[in-house]
Write an enzyme that holds these catalytic residues in place. Structure first.
Site, PDB file in Angstrom:
ATOM      1  N   ARG A  54       1.873  -0.136  -5.112  1.00  0.00           N
ATOM      2  CA  ARG A  54       1.547  -1.557  -5.066  1.00  0.00           C
ATOM      3  C   ARG A  54       0.998  -1.959  -3.711  1.00  0.00           C
ATOM      4  O   ARG A  54       1.260  -1.322  -2.703  1.00  0.00           O
ATOM      5  CB  ARG A  54       2.789  -2.387  -5.363  1.00  0.00           C
ATOM      6  N   GLY A  73       0.833  -1.202   0.000  1.00  0.00           N
ATOM      7  CA  GLY A  73       0.000   0.000   0.000  1.00  0.00           C
ATOM      8  C   GLY A  73       0.868   1.252   0.000  1.00  0.00           C
ATOM      9  O   GLY A  73       0.614   2.188   0.748  1.00  0.00           O
ATOM     10  N   HIS A  74       1.912   1.244  -0.851  1.00  0.00           N
ATOM     11  CA  HIS A  74       2.824   2.370  -0.929  1.00  0.00           C
ATOM     12  C   HIS A  74       3.621   2.285  -2.235  1.00  0.00           C
ATOM     13  O   HIS A  74       3.489   1.336  -2.986  1.00  0.00           O
ATOM     14  CB  HIS A  74       3.782   2.389   0.272  1.00  0.00           C
ATOM     15  N   ALA A  75       4.440   3.291  -2.441  1.00  0.00           N
ATOM     16  CA  ALA A  75       5.413   3.321  -3.539  1.00  0.00           C
ATOM     17  C   ALA A  75       6.720   3.835  -2.948  1.00  0.00           C
ATOM     18  O   ALA A  75       6.771   4.214  -1.771  1.00  0.00           O
ATOM     19  CB  ALA A  75       4.929   4.239  -4.662  1.00  0.00           C
ATOM     20  N   TYR A  76       7.765   3.833  -3.746  1.00  0.00           N
ATOM     21  CA  TYR A  76       9.060   4.365  -3.326  1.00  0.00           C
ATOM     22  C   TYR A  76       9.493   5.441  -4.308  1.00  0.00           C
ATOM     23  O   TYR A  76       9.221   5.353  -5.501  1.00  0.00           O
ATOM     24  CB  TYR A  76      10.133   3.271  -3.329  1.00  0.00           C
TER      25      TYR A  76
END
Length: 134
Positions: free
Chosen positions: A96, A48-51
């Site tokens: 994602r 539940g995040h991105a970089y």
């Protein structure tokens, strides 16, 4: 770049198969960190995040799970991982989450960066703004 499946070398042997990862082929980045997730309770969702900078490859070493990519426009793409001889490449700025873990699923995460909490994009609205700038 877009998320894509990467096939790893598979050395078949009657005594058991062997698969490996190494830079620069098939891993497109120098590995700085490796971690794994396991014992995920039924129905739970990871990620539940991105970089900002980190590239990552996810591999189902055991069991199965789905990786859901969400684009800035809200459209999604699902990758089902269930074999240890291929993985999903995730470039930077890829939102994602991981879901649908089977019993005893073991997910290997191979990363281009050491852990940094500042590299995370945790708010989808911030992710959309960042995506629309490019």
């Amino acid at each position: 770049m877009k998320p894509k499946i990467i096939n790893f070398p598979k050395i078949q042997d009657p005594r058991g198969n062997l698969t490996f990862l190494q830079y620069p082929n098939p891993i497109p980045f120098e590995i700085q960190r490796v971690f794994w997730t396991y014992d995920v309770p039924g129905g739970e969702i990871r990620g539940g995040h991105a970089y900002f900078k980190q590239q990552e490859i996810l591999v189902a070493l055991s069991g199965s799970f789905d990786v859901v990519i969400t684009n800035a426009d809200g459209s999604t793409e699902k990758f089902s991982l269930n074999r240890s001889y291929y993985g999903l490449y995730l470039p930077p700025k890829t939102w994602r989450h991981i879901e649908n873990f089977s019993t005893n699923a073991l997910a290997l995460h191979v990363s281009s960066e050491v852990f940094s909490k500042d590299d995370y994009i945790r708010d989808f609205e911030d992710f959309k703004k960042l995506s629309n700038e490019h």
